[in-house]
Design a protein around this motif. Sequence first.
Motif, PDB file in Angstrom:
ATOM      1  N   LYS A  46      -0.303   1.317 -14.684  1.00 40.71           N
ATOM      2  CA  LYS A  46      -2.101   1.145 -15.418  1.00 40.71           C
ATOM      3  C   LYS A  46      -1.867  -0.616 -14.800  1.00 40.71           C
ATOM      4  O   LYS A  46      -2.661  -1.517 -14.067  1.00 40.71           O
ATOM      5  N   ALA A  90      -2.175   1.298  -7.816  1.00 35.72           N
ATOM      6  CA  ALA A  90      -2.883   2.773  -7.592  1.00 35.72           C
ATOM      7  C   ALA A  90      -4.568   1.966  -6.972  1.00 35.72           C
ATOM      8  O   ALA A  90      -4.716   1.402  -7.334  1.00 35.72           O
ATOM      9  N   ARG A  91      -4.967   2.855  -5.967  1.00 37.83           N
ATOM     10  CA  ARG A  91      -5.523   2.511  -4.982  1.00 37.83           C
ATOM     11  C   ARG A  91      -6.758   3.965  -4.910  1.00 37.83           C
ATOM     12  O   ARG A  91      -6.484   4.866  -4.704  1.00 37.83           O
ATOM     13  N   GLU A  92      -7.779   3.755  -4.353  1.00 36.89           N
ATOM     14  CA  GLU A  92      -9.037   4.512  -4.092  1.00 36.89           C
ATOM     15  C   GLU A  92      -8.487   5.357  -2.919  1.00 36.89           C
ATOM     16  O   GLU A  92      -8.001   4.993  -1.963  1.00 36.89           O
ATOM     17  N   GLY A  93      -8.177   6.925  -3.623  1.00 40.06           N
ATOM     18  CA  GLY A  93      -7.446   7.945  -2.099  1.00 40.06           C
ATOM     19  C   GLY A  93      -6.337   7.673  -2.270  1.00 40.06           C
ATOM     20  O   GLY A  93      -5.551   8.898  -0.958  1.00 40.06           O
ATOM     21  N   GLU A 120      -1.226  -2.285 -11.173  1.00 42.85           N
ATOM     22  CA  GLU A 120      -2.641  -2.045  -9.897  1.00 42.85           C
ATOM     23  C   GLU A 120      -1.724  -1.477  -8.843  1.00 42.85           C
ATOM     24  O   GLU A 120      -2.317  -2.236  -8.444  1.00 42.85           O
ATOM     25  N   HIS A 174       0.922  -1.107  -0.392  1.00 39.46           N
ATOM     26  CA  HIS A 174       0.475   0.223  -0.104  1.00 39.46           C
ATOM     27  C   HIS A 174       0.941   1.391   0.131  1.00 39.46           C
ATOM     28  O   HIS A 174       1.808   1.673   0.669  1.00 39.46           O
TER      29      HIS A 174
END
Length: 217
Positions: free
Chosen positions: A70, A75-78, A73, A53
């Motif tokens: 991309k 990147a996380r929301e927020g 993967e 994270h």
Amino acid sequence: MATDLTVELVAVRHGITAWNLERRYQGQRDIPLLFPDAEAGLLALREALANEHFDAIYSSDLDRCQQTLKWAEAAREGVPLALEPRLRELNFGEYEGKVYDELKDLPHYRAWIDSVGELQIPGGESAAQLRERLDAWLYDLAGNARANDHKKILAVTHGGVIRELRRRFETIHFWDSTVLQAQGRRWQLIYQKDEQGKGGWQCSSSSAVPALVNATP
């Protein structure tokens, strides 16, 4: 020296492009990833980052880095994402799109090779100019990390940028600092200020990304 900040920085190089395979200088040309050739490396990178994270993500604004991010993967929301022109590859100027055999007899190219990349490339950058923009980015990274409590940061960038960061943090020779496509380095960094209040990053440890199979814990 006062310890001001500790950060884990993971920097990865974009995946394979056609110009990588043709051994052409890409520099700041916006060359896309090459499929299916790039897929294996990108999947290995995705697996390596699957359980991580990040508090912040920076990416070169060139398309091959955005494509790599991309696919990874990571990147996380927020999680804040910044497209960062200062993380672009060295500007190779007149050398971009060329291969060694097209350049090897040019006096200015020979001089650039002999300088271990320090001379300014005709129409492009010198290593000092690359370091200057990386210095500015690292200064801003420290400010953002302090203000937003960023402890773990991902940067998706280029081979020349990682080479310069390795020379800075690992103090290794220019020719020993190469990383392959869709691979990178992990650094544990400490931001310290001296008695005059000037700050700078110091590296306490470094390792390969993805981790080497036989690496010592």
